[in-house]
Scaffold this active site. Structure first.
Site, short mmCIF file in Angstrom:
data_model
loop_
_atom_site.label_atom_id
_atom_site.label_comp_id
_atom_site.label_asym_id
_atom_site.label_seq_id
_atom_site.Cartn_x
_atom_site.Cartn_y
_atom_site.Cartn_z
N GLU A 278 -28.68 -69.73 -76.05
CA GLU A 278 -27.45 -69.00 -76.44
C GLU A 278 -27.80 -67.42 -76.55
OE1 GLU A 278 -24.79 -70.26 -77.24
OE2 GLU A 278 -25.57 -72.32 -77.40
N ASP A 359 -29.56 -71.43 -69.18
CA ASP A 359 -30.49 -72.35 -69.36
C ASP A 359 -31.70 -71.71 -68.81
OD1 ASP A 359 -29.24 -74.46 -70.70
OD2 ASP A 359 -28.93 -75.48 -68.87
ZN LIG Z 1 -24.13 -72.35 -73.44
#
Ligand SMILES: [Zn+2]
Length: 413
Positions: A278, A359
């Site tokens: 995030e 990621d």
């Molecule tokens: Zn995301």
């Protein structure tokens, strides 16, 4: 054939194409889903869970086919039988202010669609989600949510509509640039403060409690220069067992929210890896590119509206000889559906690319994140009975996140 008849034909055709394409894509996805489990899939589900995930997909598929059929038939009937122009005429008889007629017209449409969607929402929550063990919501909470959502959309939507309709009345075809600027200012406000203002009406947000997780998170956030005061735990468990995390806002008012269900089911390290993902959305500037792109989209929409809205044939296509802002706008958006489909495809493809980048950010900044993220995503999919084999076309149209097996493969590449 007159221009308005041609437009009506175009509208009906687009609604039908939209409907048929949606049905075909849903069907392809349903067929693609039911496959023997792969080796990668077996890391997520045992055979029993896998069968359950397919049954869940089928239940959602059948229900969506039915609701889409009903809503399409209703909209087509309203268009062809002149329901919209009838409502317009009724209001015109009773009210003598054009702006007021527009606002009341749209308010009635919002009200009707909210009430019409209630049974579907109810069935989806208390029958489908309940059957598969996801639902935690009560009937009271469900109706409270519906009422709050309706009031918020009426309050925000109608004020904005009134302003845009007023600008149109004053400036006519020149209205689009001013109206767009107003819209951009409003969406900037919502981008920054929307979650801050409206989320607490539905959920409680609280700082992470002291403990192992908070210490690990403090440590990570300090290294990244991300203010911990922006990190909240949200009581998502009062509605569903599904896990998630989200980011919202920009600049000094950014926040990251972790569902309490996520904190409960993931290990400390897995939670930090998700948090790092995030944070990655901020550090990779996804918030700004998303905002810029959405404003570019509204700019396209408004400039087309400036060009077309003055044409009386738009209102006429829906059956009214008296041109009005609301009927023209409605006809415009019905005709605009192929463009909005295209914009949706671009949006989703951007968003899926951003997910890979986030990621990657997690991997680059949190030691061991490759494995922790991998395990976290597996748990996330298991807990929400994700579809392991979605059809590529369905993914292109509907997925803002990459399919789970693609995302896992990317982590292990
Ligand atoms: Zn995301």
């Amino acid at each position: 054939m007159s221009t308005s008849d041609l437009l009506l034909l175009g509208i009906v055709l687009f609604v039908l194409i939209d409907f048929s394409a949606g049905m075909v894509i849903n069907y392809l996805n349903e067929r693609s889903k039911n496959q023997p489990i792969s080796a990668e899939g077996a890391e997520i589900f045992n055979p029993e869970e896998y069968a359950k995930s397919m049954a869940y997909g089928t239940a959602k598929y059948r229900f969506e086919m039915l609701t889409t059929l009903i809503s399409t038939v209703t909209i087509l009937a309203a268009i062809i039988l002149g329901g919209f122009s009838w409502l317009d005429a009724q209001l015109r008889d009773r009210l003598n202010n054009n702006l007021l007629i527009t606002v009341v017209f749209i308010a009635i449409l919002i009200l009707i669609s909210t009430i019409a969607n209630l049974p579907a929402g109810y069935y989806s929550t208390f029958v489908i989600e309940e059957k598969f063990g996801f639902n935690k919501s009560t009937k009271k909470l469900f109706f409270q949510d519906a009422i709050k959502q309706l009031l918020i959309s009426l309050a925000l939507g109608l004020v904005l509509l009134y302003a845009v309709a007023w600008i149109y009345q004053e400036l006519q075809s020149q209205f689009w640039i001013i109206a767009w600027a107003l819209f951009a200012a409003f969406s900037l406000f919502m981008f920054i403060f929307g979650t801050r203002i409206f989320l607490p009406m539905f959920n409680k947000l609280k700082p992470l409690p002291e403990g192992e997780l908070r210490t690990a998170v403090e440590d990570y956030c300090q290294k990244q220069g991300f203010p911990l005061s922006k990190l909240y735990e949200m009581d998502a468990s009062k509605r569903s067992t599904k896990l998630n995390a989200f980011f919202s806002g920009m600049g000094k008012v950014k926040i990251i929210g972790l569902y309490d269900t996520l904190i409960e089911k993931l290990s400390t390290q897995e939670t930090v890896a998700v948090l790092a993902h995030e944070v990655g959305h901020y550090k990779r500037k996804h918030v700004y590119t998303m905002f810029a792109f959405s404003n570019l989209q509204t700019l396209i929409i408004f400039s087309l509206m400036g060009w077309l809205l003055g044409n009386p044939n738009l209102s006429k296509a829906l059956g009214s000889d008296t041109p009005s802002f609301h009927l023209s706008m409605l006809a415009f958006f019905l005709l605009f559906s192929p463009v909005s489909t295209l914009l949706g495809l671009i949006n989703n493809s951007f968003s899926r690319r951003n997910e890979y980048q986030a990621d990657q950010y997690s991997i680059d900044t949190y030691p061991g994140a490759r494995e922790h993220m991998y395990n976290a995503l597996k748990k996330l999919s298991r807990e929400s009975l994700s579809n392991l084999n979605p059809h590529p076309v369905y993914v292109a149209v509907h997925y803002s996140h990459p399919p789970i097996l693609d995302r896992l493969a990317n982590l292990h590449k």
